[in-house]
Design a protein around this motif. Structure first.
Motif, mmCIF file in Angstrom:
data_model
loop_
_atom_site.group_PDB
_atom_site.id
_atom_site.type_symbol
_atom_site.label_atom_id
_atom_site.label_comp_id
_atom_site.label_asym_id
_atom_site.label_seq_id
_atom_site.Cartn_x
_atom_site.Cartn_y
_atom_site.Cartn_z
ATOM 1 N N LEU A 142 -19.678 60.766 26.669
ATOM 2 C CA LEU A 142 -19.450 59.687 25.718
ATOM 3 C C LEU A 142 -17.973 59.327 25.640
ATOM 4 C CD1 LEU A 142 -20.350 57.774 23.460
ATOM 5 C CD2 LEU A 142 -20.153 59.703 21.860
ATOM 6 N N ALA A 143 -17.115 60.340 25.608
ATOM 7 C CA ALA A 143 -15.671 60.078 25.575
ATOM 8 C C ALA A 143 -15.225 59.346 26.831
ATOM 9 C CB ALA A 143 -14.911 61.393 25.426
ATOM 10 N N LEU A 144 -15.780 59.731 27.978
ATOM 11 C CA LEU A 144 -15.430 59.056 29.234
ATOM 12 C C LEU A 144 -15.883 57.601 29.217
ATOM 13 C CD1 LEU A 144 -14.336 59.219 32.116
ATOM 14 C CD2 LEU A 144 -16.602 59.985 32.857
ATOM 15 N N VAL A 145 -17.096 57.355 28.712
ATOM 16 C CA VAL A 145 -17.606 55.984 28.643
ATOM 17 C C VAL A 145 -16.735 55.130 27.718
ATOM 18 C CG1 VAL A 145 -19.546 54.561 27.874
ATOM 19 C CG2 VAL A 145 -19.968 56.626 29.224
ATOM 20 N N LEU A 146 -16.362 55.680 26.536
ATOM 21 C CA LEU A 146 -15.506 54.929 25.621
ATOM 22 C C LEU A 146 -14.150 54.626 26.258
ATOM 23 C CD1 LEU A 146 -16.238 56.642 22.192
ATOM 24 C CD2 LEU A 146 -16.920 54.364 22.926
ATOM 25 N N GLY A 147 -13.612 55.612 26.975
ATOM 26 C CA GLY A 147 -12.346 55.373 27.651
ATOM 27 C C GLY A 147 -12.449 54.271 28.692
ATOM 28 N N LEU A 149 -14.646 51.806 28.609
ATOM 29 C CA LEU A 149 -14.824 50.531 27.908
ATOM 30 C C LEU A 149 -13.490 49.953 27.447
ATOM 31 C CD1 LEU A 149 -17.997 51.133 25.705
ATOM 32 C CD2 LEU A 149 -17.786 49.622 27.673
ATOM 33 N N VAL A 150 -12.564 50.827 27.082
ATOM 34 C CA VAL A 150 -11.271 50.356 26.575
ATOM 35 C C VAL A 150 -10.317 50.000 27.704
ATOM 36 C CG1 VAL A 150 -9.227 51.053 25.260
ATOM 37 C CG2 VAL A 150 -11.503 51.630 24.422
ATOM 38 N N VAL A 151 -10.340 50.778 28.805
ATOM 39 C CA VAL A 151 -9.328 50.623 29.851
ATOM 40 C C VAL A 151 -9.727 49.600 30.908
ATOM 41 C CG1 VAL A 151 -8.111 51.818 31.700
ATOM 42 C CG2 VAL A 151 -8.449 52.948 29.497
ATOM 43 N N PHE A 152 -10.940 49.680 31.431
ATOM 44 C CA PHE A 152 -11.299 48.875 32.595
ATOM 45 C C PHE A 152 -11.511 47.386 32.305
ATOM 46 C CE2 PHE A 152 -12.324 53.083 34.297
ATOM 47 C CZ PHE A 152 -11.641 53.007 35.505
ATOM 48 N N ALA A 165 -15.144 39.979 29.901
ATOM 49 C CA ALA A 165 -15.060 41.433 30.078
ATOM 50 C C ALA A 165 -14.443 42.123 28.873
ATOM 51 C CB ALA A 165 -14.251 41.761 31.331
ATOM 52 N N LEU A 166 -13.601 41.383 28.123
ATOM 53 C CA LEU A 166 -12.954 41.976 26.954
ATOM 54 C C LEU A 166 -13.938 42.262 25.826
ATOM 55 C CD1 LEU A 166 -9.682 39.852 26.811
ATOM 56 C CD2 LEU A 166 -10.013 42.141 27.765
ATOM 57 N N THR A 167 -15.155 41.759 25.938
ATOM 58 C CA THR A 167 -16.176 42.069 24.933
ATOM 59 C C THR A 167 -16.436 43.568 24.866
ATOM 60 O OG1 THR A 167 -17.204 39.927 25.359
ATOM 61 C CG2 THR A 167 -18.528 41.558 24.183
ATOM 62 N N PHE A 168 -16.427 44.196 26.040
ATOM 63 C CA PHE A 168 -16.665 45.643 26.059
ATOM 64 C C PHE A 168 -15.526 46.391 25.378
ATOM 65 C CE2 PHE A 168 -19.132 44.017 29.632
ATOM 66 C CZ PHE A 168 -20.362 44.621 29.400
ATOM 67 N N THR A 169 -14.306 45.899 25.556
ATOM 68 C CA THR A 169 -13.176 46.518 24.854
ATOM 69 C C THR A 169 -13.311 46.341 23.351
ATOM 70 O OG1 THR A 169 -11.725 46.123 26.732
ATOM 71 C CG2 THR A 169 -10.668 46.529 24.613
ATOM 72 N N ALA A 170 -13.768 45.157 22.934
ATOM 73 C CA ALA A 170 -13.972 44.916 21.500
ATOM 74 C C ALA A 170 -15.036 45.836 20.927
ATOM 75 C CB ALA A 170 -14.375 43.448 21.286
ATOM 76 N N ILE A 171 -15.987 46.260 21.773
ATOM 77 C CA ILE A 171 -16.995 47.224 21.318
ATOM 78 C C ILE A 171 -16.421 48.627 21.296
ATOM 79 C CG2 ILE A 171 -19.232 48.250 21.878
ATOM 80 C CD1 ILE A 171 -20.039 45.574 23.101
ATOM 81 N N LEU A 173 -13.176 49.761 21.077
ATOM 82 C CA LEU A 173 -12.071 50.097 20.176
ATOM 83 C C LEU A 173 -12.538 50.569 18.800
ATOM 84 C CD1 LEU A 173 -9.388 47.395 21.043
ATOM 85 C CD2 LEU A 173 -9.292 49.855 21.464
ATOM 86 N N PRO A 174 -13.425 49.830 18.090
ATOM 87 C CA PRO A 174 -13.863 50.347 16.783
ATOM 88 C C PRO A 174 -14.757 51.577 16.883
ATOM 89 C CG PRO A 174 -15.068 48.349 17.346
ATOM 90 C CD PRO A 174 -13.996 48.498 18.376
ATOM 91 N N ALA A 175 -15.338 51.789 18.081
ATOM 92 C CA ALA A 175 -16.196 52.970 18.233
ATOM 93 C C ALA A 175 -15.390 54.249 18.380
ATOM 94 C CB ALA A 175 -17.121 52.802 19.442
ATOM 95 N N ILE A 176 -14.119 54.126 18.760
ATOM 96 C CA ILE A 176 -13.309 55.327 18.988
ATOM 97 C C ILE A 176 -13.090 56.138 17.711
ATOM 98 C CG2 ILE A 176 -10.984 56.105 19.614
ATOM 99 C CD1 ILE A 176 -10.982 54.076 21.837
ATOM 100 N N PRO A 177 -12.669 55.529 16.565
ATOM 101 C CA PRO A 177 -12.521 56.344 15.344
ATOM 102 C C PRO A 177 -13.821 57.022 14.913
ATOM 103 C CG PRO A 177 -11.462 54.212 15.076
ATOM 104 C CD PRO A 177 -12.249 54.130 16.334
ATOM 105 N N VAL A 178 -14.948 56.293 15.058
ATOM 106 C CA VAL A 178 -16.238 56.902 14.715
ATOM 107 C C VAL A 178 -16.523 58.089 15.627
ATOM 108 C CG1 VAL A 178 -18.719 56.492 14.503
ATOM 109 C CG2 VAL A 178 -17.092 54.690 13.878
ATOM 110 N N ALA A 179 -16.226 57.921 16.932
ATOM 111 C CA ALA A 179 -16.455 59.020 17.872
ATOM 112 C C ALA A 179 -15.564 60.218 17.570
ATOM 113 C CB ALA A 179 -16.214 58.530 19.303
#
Length: 434
Positions: A142-147, A149-152, A165-171, A173-179
């Motif tokens: 999960l951490a790898l997938v979030l990374g 989503l933010v980087v690529f 493609a930035l839609t995935f980053t928008a998803i 970024l807010p998921a990181i604090p929850v994770a």
């Protein structure tokens, strides 16, 4: 001071927790747990599989026994890994396992196989190699997938111009604090289960109690030294400051008396004027000595704290602080005198540090009683970087809080802001309202 446990850190405000070392410690615990689980799975899998296959030849029993005994060093490694979340603590292997009186592998194995602690450790290693391993690997994926989503997506958008493609980053970024909170919760739960399996009930409470006794003993020794130092400081200030001023006052008044006596005998107006000047100087010395004594007494224990309580005393300290301070104290009634004194001196010292070291432009003092505890926070917008460590200027505040079973927490990332929070149990005290 020992590192606060992760569970306590997670109860802090979200921004404080997310900018602290807590999430990184949780990720390190989960990552090292996945590595330990994989090692345990391989080692136990090989020994148990070969043991079952070779059981017809009699060798398999030795391998199965070896799988059980292997859990002893693995469990000890897990106890040490707990320090990632719980902070340093005493090693309890000697308390959990009986001593082996005869040397050699066979007597050692015989004693260990008869102990309930060994079988609890074996059960834990099995859980570590199965359930914990699956959970930790899932969280790492999960951490790898979030990374990703933010980087690529920003890289794809930059190279191809596909802004979608930035839609995935928008998803992501807010998921990181929850994770990060999820990682902390899973790590704390795993640590709790680890302690339940690796420590019997008596051993789980004894280390905390012993550590508490040791910490209180050290705090008492430091406070004794601090009180002795403070006594010498007060004695020195009285001797070198107010006492010298009073001596000068006595001498000045004596000279004035001689001058005025001479003036009366000779009707010398110049002598009368000089005598009046000396009296005026003496009056100034007296006022300066009085102000110095008032400051000294105020530093020992302010009268406003005795007469009007903590909120008024904190407001007075805030007025004297060179940095603008806003006070928000919500106290419906008087608190026990020890609690008020502790909170006052913590706030006073904290504001002194704000004025001297923080470079802050403003500060806020908030306080109130919640769930039977007084909580006071001093926050400033300075440069941060303060630390609660042995030998620092804040160690005395930690010791003072420990005397009344209080706790001091500091959040001061580089660049600020800095927040010093005091929590003190405040049971109702009949003397508090007097």
């Amino acid at each position: 001071m020992s590192t606060p446990p992760l569970k306590r850190m997670m109860t802090q405000p979200p921004l404080t927790y997310l900018t602290s070392a807590g999430p990184w410690r949780a990720i390190a615990y989960i990552g090292s747990g996945a590595a330990m689980g994989a090692v345990s799975l391989v080692m136990l899998g090989v020994l148990i599989t070969l043991g079952l296959l070779l059981s017809v030849f009699g060798v398999g029993l030795v391998l199965l026994v070896g799988a059980v005994l292997l859990s002893v060093p693995l469990a000890e490694a897990e106890r040490r890994r707990l320090r990632l979340l719980e902070g340093p603590g005493p090693a309890l292997t000697e308390a959990l396992h009986a001593p082996v009186e005869r040397p050699g592998l066979r007597p050692w194995a015989s004693v260990r196989l008869r102990e309930p602690a060994t079988w609890r450790e074996f059960a834990y290693v099995v859980v570590l190699a199965t359930l914990f391993l699956v959970v930790d690997l899932a969280l790492l994926v999960l951490a790898l997938v979030l990374g990703m989503l933010v980087v690529f997506p920003p890289l794809v958008a930059y190279r191809t111009g596909q802004i979608e493609a930035l839609t995935f980053t928008a998803i992501g970024l807010p998921a990181i604090p929850v994770a990060l909170y999820g990682f902390g919760a899973v790590a704390a739960l795993q640590a709790r289960l680890t302690k339940l399996l690796l420590y019997p009930s008596s051993s789980r409470t004894a280390p905390d109690r012993d550590a508490r006794v040791v910490e209180l003993t050290k705090s008492r020794a430091r406070l004794a030294n601090a009180f002795e130092t403070e006594r010498h400081r007060i004695q020195r200030d009285l001797h070198d400051g107010a006492q010298q001023r009073l001596v000068a006052l006595v001498m000045t008044l004596g000279l004035a008396e001689l001058e005025l006596d001479a003036a009366r005998r000779e009707t010398d107006q110049e002598a009368v004027r000089q005598g009046a000047d000396l009296v005026s100087r003496a009056r100034g010395e007296a006022k300066a000595a009085l102000a110095e004594l008032r400051d000294l007494v105020h530093g020992i224990y302010p009268q406003v704290l005795t007469d009007h309580g903590l909120a008024a005393a904190v407001s007075e300290v805030a007025v004297r602080c060179p940095v603008p301070v806003r006070v928000e104290m919500d106290l419906a009634e008087r608190l026990p005198s020890q609690v008020e004194a502790t909170a006052y001196f913590v706030v006073s010292e904290a504001l002194t540090n704000v004025a001297k070291h923080s470079g802050a432009r403003s500060a806020v003092v908030r306080g109130g009683v919640r769930q039977g505890k007084l909580e006071v926070t001093v926050r400033d917008d300075g440069g941060g970087g303060a630390e609660l460590r042995s030998g620092s200027g804040l160690q005395g505040l930690v010791d003072r809080a420990a005397v009344v079973s209080g706790r001091l927490a500091l959040s001061s990332p580089p660049g600020g802001p800095t927040a010093l929070t005091l929590e003190v149990p405040c049971p109702r005290d009949s003397s508090a309202s007097s």
